[in-house]
Design a protein around this motif. Structure first.
Motif, PDB file in Angstrom:
ATOM      1  N   LEU A   1       0.816  -1.225   0.000  1.00  0.00           N
ATOM      2  CA  LEU A   1       0.000   0.000   0.000  1.00  0.00           C
ATOM      3  C   LEU A   1       0.844   1.268   0.000  1.00  0.00           C
ATOM      4  O   LEU A   1       0.374   2.351   0.337  1.00  0.00           O
ATOM      5  CB  LEU A   1      -0.995   0.015   1.169  1.00  0.00           C
ATOM      6  CG  LEU A   1      -2.021  -1.126   1.171  1.00  0.00           C
ATOM      7  CD1 LEU A   1      -3.007  -0.969   2.320  1.00  0.00           C
ATOM      8  CD2 LEU A   1      -2.775  -1.186  -0.157  1.00  0.00           C
TER       9      LEU A   1
ATOM     10  N   VAL B   1      -4.691   4.663   1.575  1.00  0.00           N
ATOM     11  CA  VAL B   1      -5.591   3.797   2.328  1.00  0.00           C
ATOM     12  C   VAL B   1      -7.033   4.078   1.923  1.00  0.00           C
ATOM     13  O   VAL B   1      -7.419   5.235   1.724  1.00  0.00           O
ATOM     14  CB  VAL B   1      -5.401   4.039   3.847  1.00  0.00           C
ATOM     15  CG1 VAL B   1      -6.576   3.540   4.648  1.00  0.00           C
ATOM     16  CG2 VAL B   1      -4.105   3.380   4.324  1.00  0.00           C
TER      17      VAL B   1
ATOM     18  N   HIS C   1     -13.003  -2.211   4.154  1.00  0.00           N
ATOM     19  CA  HIS C   1     -11.694  -2.353   3.514  1.00  0.00           C
ATOM     20  C   HIS C   1     -10.732  -1.257   3.955  1.00  0.00           C
ATOM     21  O   HIS C   1      -9.531  -1.511   4.115  1.00  0.00           O
ATOM     22  CB  HIS C   1     -11.851  -2.327   1.990  1.00  0.00           C
ATOM     23  CG  HIS C   1     -12.554  -3.521   1.436  1.00  0.00           C
ATOM     24  ND1 HIS C   1     -13.431  -3.455   0.383  1.00  0.00           N
ATOM     25  CD2 HIS C   1     -12.531  -4.823   1.818  1.00  0.00           C
ATOM     26  CE1 HIS C   1     -13.909  -4.656   0.127  1.00  0.00           C
ATOM     27  NE2 HIS C   1     -13.387  -5.492   0.990  1.00  0.00           N
TER      28      HIS C   1
ATOM     29  N   HIS D   1      -6.905  -1.702   5.260  1.00  0.00           N
ATOM     30  CA  HIS D   1      -5.766  -0.987   4.645  1.00  0.00           C
ATOM     31  C   HIS D   1      -4.962  -0.242   5.715  1.00  0.00           C
ATOM     32  O   HIS D   1      -3.719  -0.259   5.705  1.00  0.00           O
ATOM     33  CB  HIS D   1      -6.257   0.049   3.626  1.00  0.00           C
ATOM     34  CG  HIS D   1      -6.938  -0.527   2.434  1.00  0.00           C
ATOM     35  ND1 HIS D   1      -7.433   0.264   1.421  1.00  0.00           N
ATOM     36  CD2 HIS D   1      -7.227  -1.801   2.079  1.00  0.00           C
ATOM     37  CE1 HIS D   1      -7.983  -0.494   0.504  1.00  0.00           C
ATOM     38  NE2 HIS D   1      -7.879  -1.753   0.881  1.00  0.00           N
TER      39      HIS D   1
ATOM     40  N   TYR E   1      -0.997  -6.436   1.530  1.00  0.00           N
ATOM     41  CA  TYR E   1      -2.452  -6.457   1.587  1.00  0.00           C
ATOM     42  C   TYR E   1      -2.957  -7.344   0.460  1.00  0.00           C
ATOM     43  O   TYR E   1      -2.560  -7.191  -0.696  1.00  0.00           O
ATOM     44  CB  TYR E   1      -3.031  -5.050   1.423  1.00  0.00           C
ATOM     45  CG  TYR E   1      -4.546  -5.055   1.409  1.00  0.00           C
ATOM     46  CD1 TYR E   1      -5.265  -5.236   2.580  1.00  0.00           C
ATOM     47  CD2 TYR E   1      -5.255  -4.914   0.212  1.00  0.00           C
ATOM     48  CE1 TYR E   1      -6.649  -5.268   2.581  1.00  0.00           C
ATOM     49  CE2 TYR E   1      -6.645  -4.934   0.203  1.00  0.00           C
ATOM     50  CZ  TYR E   1      -7.335  -5.118   1.386  1.00  0.00           C
ATOM     51  OH  TYR E   1      -8.706  -5.157   1.372  1.00  0.00           O
TER      52      TYR E   1
END
Length: 372
Positions: free
Chosen positions: A271, A282, A296, A300, A320
């Motif tokens: 990420l 994010v 989600h 994140h 992730y």
């Protein structure tokens, strides 16, 4: 710079955006004793999962805004981020204030039409009043037209018809299938079934071509609307539930080489924004192939903060990985449809798990405050 004394000298994490991903990141940074600043345009977290119910139930909105300062103290700054200077590792706010960062987490989310979204520089008292005023418009209307049959439109139509079963509610959608295309076909069909059971009229495969010329969110008795297929209807109130877009204004000029077509930031498996080891994206503004959901964003945030601490301790970064879709649609307080980890759920389970309280308890608990 704001924030508490850091357990690690020279580390100051700036989190831009105080939505679900932003508060999850801030809470984890706080628990680990890392210096951070959380920046948001509002002075309170908006639990916008419940925004649509706040639109139809007067007084409900006050439960959906949770003041940041009560949770994060001086680590919270209210303002609009205008630019990120990656060379100086500085976030620049409207008005000129600058905040230095060693690490940056971008959680700017998506923007869209009110009442589904409320993205503006404002106090939470102002925001609450806006929702209460909108609820009055819904009360006054005898008929309502909801434009857009994605998840927001489906939930909006269901909320109105549940609260006011005597009102005429029409939902118009450009496609035949309702709700999010990522949902199982059986779940999407069940959403349609619930709307029909509640008495919502459906106009599928049609558009309102002159939507920008129509007055939205204000009751105007007997407004005539004509679709692109020539269907004419009369309504008192038009609510727009389309046009959701990535909110890239804070970072677009600074990360122009890292933008996907929709304005989201291209990220790697950790990420991290492409080309920046200390910048993370994010939630909705991360170019991850999955539905844009609060659930989600929280996942994140955990990965981003873990990777910041791992990088400080010379540990391997975590990745992730997207999984099977989990999505719950509240169809008013007394019904719901959805799926968990790719499996269709019974309506009664969704009603119990989400629809009754819209997960408000979870945000108040995460913000360590007591719900009014």
């Amino acid at each position: 710079m704001g924030g508490q004394a850091s357990a690690v000298e020279g580390v100051h994490v700036v989190v831009v955006g105080g939505g679900f991903g932003g508060i999850a990141a801030a809470q984890q940074l706080k628990s680990q004793g890392l210096s951070f600043t959380l920046i948001d345009m509002r002075d309170a977290f908006h639990h916008n999962v419940a925004a649509l119910r706040a639109s139809v139930q007067p007084g409900f909105a006050r439960r959906t805004f949770i003041p940041y300062a009560d949770t994060f103290g001086d680590s919270f700054v209210q303002g609009r981020v205008e630019q990120v200077d990656t060379n100086r590792q500085t976030v620049i706010l409207e008005g000129g204030r600058e905040i230095l960062y060693s690490h940056l987490i971008l959680c700017t989310g998506t923007d869209g039409a009110f009442p589904g979204k409320y993205n503006t520089v404002a106090s939470y008292q102002t925001a609450i009043q806006a929702y209460d005023d909108f609820a009055t418009q819904v009360q006054t209307a005898d008929s309502v037209l909801v434009v857009g049959g994605g998840s927001t439109g489906v939930e909006m139509a269901a909320e109105i018809k549940t609260e006011y079963p005597e009102k005429k509610v029409v939902l118009i959608h450009s496609r035949i299938g309702l709700a999010d295309p990522a949902l199982l076909p059986s779940v999407r069909q069940e959403a349609k079934q619930v709307l029909l059971e509640k008495g919502v009229e459906l106009l599928l495969g049609q558009k309102v071509p002159n939507l920008s010329e129509l007055q939205l969110n204000v009751t105007r008795k007997n407004t005539v609307v004509t679709t692109d297929k020539g269907t004419t209807l009369t309504t008192d109130l038009i609510i727009c539930c389309i046009g959701l877009k990535v909110n890239s204004a804070a970072y677009a000029s600074s990360f122009s080489g890292c933008l996907a077509d929709d304005g989201a930031l291209k990220v790697n498996a950790h990420l991290q924004v492409e080309g920046f080891s200390n910048v993370f994206a994010v939630g909705d503004c991360a170019n991850v192939n999955e539905p844009k959901m609060a659930y989600h964003a929280g996942l994140h945030a955990a990965v981003a903060v873990t990777n910041i601490t791992n990088s400080l301790n010379d540990k391997e970064l975590t990745s992730y990985r997207t999984g099977n879709i989990t999505m719950l649609l509240a169809m008013g307080h007394n019904d719901g449809v959805g799926q968990f980890n790719g499996w269709k759920l019974p309506r009664c389970l969704v009603t119990f798990g989400k629809s009754r309280d819209l997960l408000l308890w979870k945000s108040w608990r995460e913000m360590e405050q007591k719900q009014p």
